[in-house]
Enzyme design. Sequence first.
Site, PDB file in Angstrom:
ATOM      1  N   ASP A  48      15.694   8.079  10.621  1.00 12.19           N
ATOM      2  CA  ASP A  48      14.113   7.780  11.144  1.00 12.19           C
ATOM      3  C   ASP A  48      14.194   6.502  12.066  1.00 12.19           C
ATOM      4  O   ASP A  48      13.223   6.316  12.729  1.00 12.19           O
ATOM      5  CB  ASP A  48      13.036   7.535  10.082  1.00 12.19           C
ATOM      6  N   ARG A 104       1.332  10.943  14.763  1.00 14.76           N
ATOM      7  CA  ARG A 104       1.430  11.594  13.353  1.00 14.76           C
ATOM      8  C   ARG A 104       1.795  10.440  12.340  1.00 14.76           C
ATOM      9  O   ARG A 104       1.897  10.759  11.140  1.00 14.76           O
ATOM     10  CB  ARG A 104       2.799  12.501  13.429  1.00 14.76           C
ATOM     11  N   ARG A 122       5.738  19.460   7.854  1.00 17.41           N
ATOM     12  CA  ARG A 122       6.592  20.028   7.112  1.00 17.41           C
ATOM     13  C   ARG A 122       6.538  19.619   5.701  1.00 17.41           C
ATOM     14  O   ARG A 122       6.890  20.111   4.546  1.00 17.41           O
ATOM     15  CB  ARG A 122       8.192  19.919   7.688  1.00 17.41           C
ATOM     16  N   CYS A 142      11.300  22.379  13.371  1.00 16.99           N
ATOM     17  CA  CYS A 142      10.824  21.216  14.382  1.00 16.99           C
ATOM     18  C   CYS A 142      11.830  20.721  15.273  1.00 16.99           C
ATOM     19  O   CYS A 142      12.976  21.325  15.136  1.00 16.99           O
ATOM     20  CB  CYS A 142      10.192  20.081  13.299  1.00 16.99           C
ATOM     21  N   VAL A 162      15.729  14.238   0.138  1.00 14.94           N
ATOM     22  CA  VAL A 162      14.220  13.351  -0.014  1.00 14.94           C
ATOM     23  C   VAL A 162      13.154  14.397  -0.548  1.00 14.94           C
ATOM     24  O   VAL A 162      12.582  14.466  -1.627  1.00 14.94           O
ATOM     25  CB  VAL A 162      13.853  12.599   1.018  1.00 14.94           C
ATOM     26  N   ARG A 189      14.758  22.499   9.183  1.00 11.18           N
ATOM     27  CA  ARG A 189      14.144  21.928   8.053  1.00 11.18           C
ATOM     28  C   ARG A 189      14.029  23.122   6.884  1.00 11.18           C
ATOM     29  O   ARG A 189      13.076  23.555   6.532  1.00 11.18           O
ATOM     30  CB  ARG A 189      12.701  21.760   8.424  1.00 11.18           C
ATOM     31  N   LYS A 204       4.010   6.298   5.532  1.00 12.55           N
ATOM     32  CA  LYS A 204       3.429   7.797   5.489  1.00 12.55           C
ATOM     33  C   LYS A 204       4.445   8.414   4.492  1.00 12.55           C
ATOM     34  O   LYS A 204       3.607   9.322   4.061  1.00 12.55           O
ATOM     35  CB  LYS A 204       3.838   8.148   7.125  1.00 12.55           C
ATOM     36  N   ASN A 205       5.411   8.283   4.425  1.00 12.58           N
ATOM     37  CA  ASN A 205       6.401   8.910   3.762  1.00 12.58           C
ATOM     38  C   ASN A 205       6.462   8.811   2.254  1.00 12.58           C
ATOM     39  O   ASN A 205       6.946   9.310   1.462  1.00 12.58           O
ATOM     40  CB  ASN A 205       7.896   9.155   4.199  1.00 12.58           C
ATOM     41  N   LYS A 208      23.163  18.646  -2.667  1.00 14.63           N
ATOM     42  CA  LYS A 208      23.071  17.859  -1.358  1.00 14.63           C
ATOM     43  C   LYS A 208      21.716  16.821  -1.728  1.00 14.63           C
ATOM     44  O   LYS A 208      20.698  17.057  -2.194  1.00 14.63           O
ATOM     45  CB  LYS A 208      22.811  18.595  -0.259  1.00 14.63           C
TER      46      LYS A 208
HETATM   47  C1  EPZ Z   1      12.193  13.309   4.788  1.00 17.88           C
HETATM   48  O1  EPZ Z   1      12.385  14.702   5.030  1.00 17.88           O
HETATM   49  C2  EPZ Z   1      11.329  12.391   5.519  1.00 17.88           C
HETATM   50  N1  EPZ Z   1       9.985  13.118   5.771  1.00 17.88           N
HETATM   51  C3  EPZ Z   1      11.874  12.419   7.213  1.00 17.88           C
HETATM   52  O2  EPZ Z   1      11.165  11.803   7.752  1.00 17.88           O
HETATM   53  C4  EPZ Z   1      13.435  11.664   6.941  1.00 17.88           C
HETATM   54  O3  EPZ Z   1      14.065  11.807   8.050  1.00 17.88           O
HETATM   55  C5  EPZ Z   1      14.135  12.441   6.071  1.00 17.88           C
HETATM   56  O4  EPZ Z   1      13.437  12.675   4.341  1.00 17.88           O
HETATM   57  C6  EPZ Z   1      15.405  11.920   5.682  1.00 17.88           C
HETATM   58  O5  EPZ Z   1      15.430  10.734   5.336  1.00 17.88           O
HETATM   59  C7  EPZ Z   1       9.162  12.768   4.675  1.00 17.88           C
HETATM   60  O6  EPZ Z   1       9.494  12.158   3.655  1.00 17.88           O
HETATM   61  C8  EPZ Z   1       7.744  13.223   4.858  1.00 17.88           C
HETATM   62  P1  EPZ Z   1      15.725  15.898   3.599  1.00 17.88           P
HETATM   63  P2  EPZ Z   1      12.925  15.725   4.141  1.00 17.88           P
HETATM   64  O7  EPZ Z   1      15.303  16.821   2.458  1.00 17.88           O
HETATM   65  O8  EPZ Z   1      12.607  15.374   2.873  1.00 17.88           O
HETATM   66  C9  EPZ Z   1      18.603  19.282   4.498  1.00 17.88           C
HETATM   67  C10 EPZ Z   1       9.651  11.074   9.763  1.00 17.88           C
HETATM   68  O9  EPZ Z   1      10.136  11.110  10.996  1.00 17.88           O
HETATM   69  N2  EPZ Z   1      17.876  20.191   3.726  1.00 17.88           N
HETATM   70  O10 EPZ Z   1      16.377  14.556   2.900  1.00 17.88           O
HETATM   71  O11 EPZ Z   1      12.766  16.956   4.920  1.00 17.88           O
HETATM   72  C11 EPZ Z   1      17.685  18.805   5.874  1.00 17.88           C
HETATM   73  O12 EPZ Z   1      17.789  19.996   6.740  1.00 17.88           O
HETATM   74  C12 EPZ Z   1      10.350  12.276   8.995  1.00 17.88           C
HETATM   75  O13 EPZ Z   1       8.848  10.373   9.051  1.00 17.88           O
HETATM   76  C13 EPZ Z   1      18.282  21.380   3.286  1.00 17.88           C
HETATM   77  O14 EPZ Z   1      19.554  21.769   3.824  1.00 17.88           O
HETATM   78  O15 EPZ Z   1      14.553  15.408   4.629  1.00 17.88           O
HETATM   79  C14 EPZ Z   1      18.477  17.522   6.388  1.00 17.88           C
HETATM   80  O16 EPZ Z   1      19.390  18.048   7.221  1.00 17.88           O
HETATM   81  C15 EPZ Z   1      11.412  12.971   9.731  1.00 17.88           C
HETATM   82  N3  EPZ Z   1      17.951  22.091   2.223  1.00 17.88           N
HETATM   83  C16 EPZ Z   1      18.916  17.084   5.113  1.00 17.88           C
HETATM   84  O17 EPZ Z   1      18.807  17.993   4.336  1.00 17.88           O
HETATM   85  C17 EPZ Z   1      16.861  21.507   1.804  1.00 17.88           C
HETATM   86  O18 EPZ Z   1      16.248  22.438   0.837  1.00 17.88           O
HETATM   87  C18 EPZ Z   1      17.877  16.031   4.492  1.00 17.88           C
HETATM   88  O19 EPZ Z   1      16.508  16.571   4.471  1.00 17.88           O
HETATM   89  C19 EPZ Z   1      16.047  20.371   2.110  1.00 17.88           C
HETATM   90  C20 EPZ Z   1      16.737  19.627   3.033  1.00 17.88           C
END
Ligand code: EPZ
Length: 417
Positions: free
Chosen positions: A305, A397, A92, A116, A164, A121, A22-23, A161
């Site tokens: 995850d 989902r 998201r 969420c 992904v 997010r 999915k990701n 930071k």
């Molecule tokens: C991706 O979410 C995945 N989703 C998530 O999987 C996964 O848990 C996450 O990466 C971490 O590995 C998809 O790939 C669709 P991040 P993402 O940006 O991109 C903060 C699932 O269950 N942050 O790496 O949203 C954020 O709040 C889902 O399949 C900011 O502060 O994750 C979090 O605390 C859930 N500002 C941390 O960074 C930003 O602009 C990591 O978020 C972006 C993120």
Amino acid sequence: MKKLEVFGAAKLKGQIRISGSKNASLPILAATLLSNKKISLTNLPKVKDIETMITLLKSLGSSIDENKKILTVNNNKQIKTFAAYNLVKTMRAGILVLGPLLAKFGKAKVSLPGGCAIGTRPVDIHLQALSKLGVKYKIIQGYVYADAPKGLVGASINFPKISVGATENLIIASCLAKGKTILSNCAIEPEIKDLVNFLIKLGCDIKWLTKRRIEINGVNYLSEIKYHVMPDRIEAGTYLIAAALTEGNLKIIGIDPKIISTEINILKKMGAKIVKKKNEILIQGSKKIKSINVKTSPYPGFPTDLQAQIMVLLCKANKKSYIREEIFENRFMHVAELNRMGAKISINGNKASINGNIKFEAAELMATDLRASVSLILAALASNGRSIINRIYHLDRGYENIEKKLKKVGAKIRRVN
Ligand code: EPZ
């Protein structure tokens, strides 16, 4: 049908084929907006989030043909650049259309994802990085109004930071920017590598300079391609944990063990017997489950995850253990439900302490988010009696045919109204 009925205790035995990721699929689908050539994708998982992304792309004007296992995207007519709240709020990853829309059309109006169950997010890292490529944006009534009237211009960007989504959005946006972009402190999840492989095949000029640094040179010609999406490592990790939990014996096929080596090493330390083969993993759960402390971190660390899932296994371990959730600020929603099944888990900030030697009791349960919902299935499989899990739309989902796959290896599980 909105509920799952699960009878425990189960001992899973047999083989499970892993579906597409999915990701990896979500950013690749978003990236199809870059091109107006035909793109055929295979191995997309049949899960709700993919349907939502496809609906979002169609709302932007992509013509998408889904026949059998091939999804074909054609963007050879005018694309709208407005991604509506009603689609982005449920998934998201909808924010991932922002980068390609700006790269291709120089403007976009995209709904902020909103929060969420697992956290707020935010997308500040996405927006700050895009502004370094020349994007001007303002946020009005929950929408990002962004434009780059002179087009995107390559730049050097260091993510404050590891993110992904921000890494994916910027890699995609940089593909059509004028000149060179260097992105540093990138996330390096396998799904990002898969996105980069897809983009290179599409004709983009991308190369990894170091572990977390990548160089993208803008191009102005993209090809017609076919692409097969990678398998889902979180689905694979979930079934490995299910085998370890139920003293089961599973053959997980269609996954390269190398991309989940952290998880495999932890399960081995906890007592599972694991044999890795080229594209499959054999696991035999052990009667005695040894406790271990776990901290989630960006790849190649232990994935957030799989945090809810490993927590269930730790409840069955021989001693107390601890989990530190370092990625999301509220990803312990499953704890209250597990405690209703007899678990003894206490939370202090981002740290959970988990008592071992728990006998799970069947119960009526409530799913709260995608990965929490699958942890309730695991606990139900390890308990005695009939459990009911409500709100399984969360599950749909991200897990393709989960009850069919589990039933095939001996679980007593079915959907009920
Ligand atoms: C991706 O979410 C995945 N989703 C998530 O999987 C996964 O848990 C996450 O990466 C971490 O590995 C998809 O790939 C669709 P991040 P993402 O940006 O991109 C903060 C699932 O269950 N942050 O790496 O949203 C954020 O709040 C889902 O399949 C900011 O502060 O994750 C979090 O605390 C859930 N500002 C941390 O960074 C930003 O602009 C990591 O978020 C972006 C993120």
